[in-house]
Design an enzyme around this catalytic site. Sequence first.
Site, PDB file in Angstrom:
ATOM      1  N   TYR A  67       0.835  -1.202   0.000  1.00 40.31           N
ATOM      2  CA  TYR A  67       0.000   0.000   0.000  1.00 40.31           C
ATOM      3  C   TYR A  67       0.873   1.257   0.000  1.00 40.31           C
ATOM      4  O   TYR A  67       0.666   2.175  -0.792  1.00 40.31           O
ATOM      5  CB  TYR A  67      -0.921  -0.006   1.222  1.00 40.31           C
ATOM      6  CG  TYR A  67      -1.780   1.225   1.340  1.00 40.31           C
ATOM      7  CD1 TYR A  67      -2.934   1.356   0.577  1.00 40.31           C
ATOM      8  CD2 TYR A  67      -1.435   2.245   2.209  1.00 40.31           C
ATOM      9  CE1 TYR A  67      -3.728   2.494   0.682  1.00 40.31           C
ATOM     10  CE2 TYR A  67      -2.224   3.384   2.325  1.00 40.31           C
ATOM     11  CZ  TYR A  67      -3.369   3.495   1.561  1.00 40.31           C
ATOM     12  OH  TYR A  67      -4.142   4.618   1.669  1.00 40.31           O
ATOM     13  N   LYS A  71       1.057   4.133  -2.888  1.00 39.56           N
ATOM     14  CA  LYS A  71       0.704   5.526  -2.618  1.00 39.56           C
ATOM     15  C   LYS A  71       1.893   6.449  -2.869  1.00 39.56           C
ATOM     16  O   LYS A  71       1.719   7.589  -3.314  1.00 39.56           O
ATOM     17  CB  LYS A  71       0.174   5.690  -1.190  1.00 39.56           C
ATOM     18  CG  LYS A  71      -1.228   5.138  -1.013  1.00 39.56           C
ATOM     19  CD  LYS A  71      -2.208   5.878  -1.921  1.00 39.56           C
ATOM     20  CE  LYS A  71      -3.637   5.499  -1.652  1.00 39.56           C
ATOM     21  NZ  LYS A  71      -4.586   6.329  -2.382  1.00 39.56           N
TER      22      LYS A  71
END
Length: 148
Positions: A67, A71
Amino acid sequence: PVPLALLADTDCEDFERVLATNVLGPFRLTKALFGALASSAREGRGAVVVNISSDAAINPYPRWGAYGASKAALHHLTRIWNEELSGQGIQFLPIDPPTWTRRCMQRQYLTRIALSSSARRLQPQRSRMRSPLRCSMEIDSCRRWWRR
């Protein structure tokens, strides 16, 4: 789902899925809307693309590797788009949600850990729903605030 595996234990397919969602998806959407964005900017109506970033793009959190990497890639992609297209009047902004969102995600993360394996059998069903439900109510509250 929130990626909870250590980066070394993350399956390649899961990593690809996170990148497809958080990097490739916004990239494709921006490309698809580029004509409309450019037209809007030329006509003086403004053109702004807001991509949702995360503090995980900057801070390395254990078990948030896929993640966080996705990002970070989205955050950088947004900055590159802005450098390349700001001269044409198209602005790109990476926005990190407010603190309440991080608290909500932390509650979900801690709830998932607490309910894993044997602990799940010990928790009543309604306890499993409390944190995501509260999170959903906070998200709805934020949406109403942004619409004002």
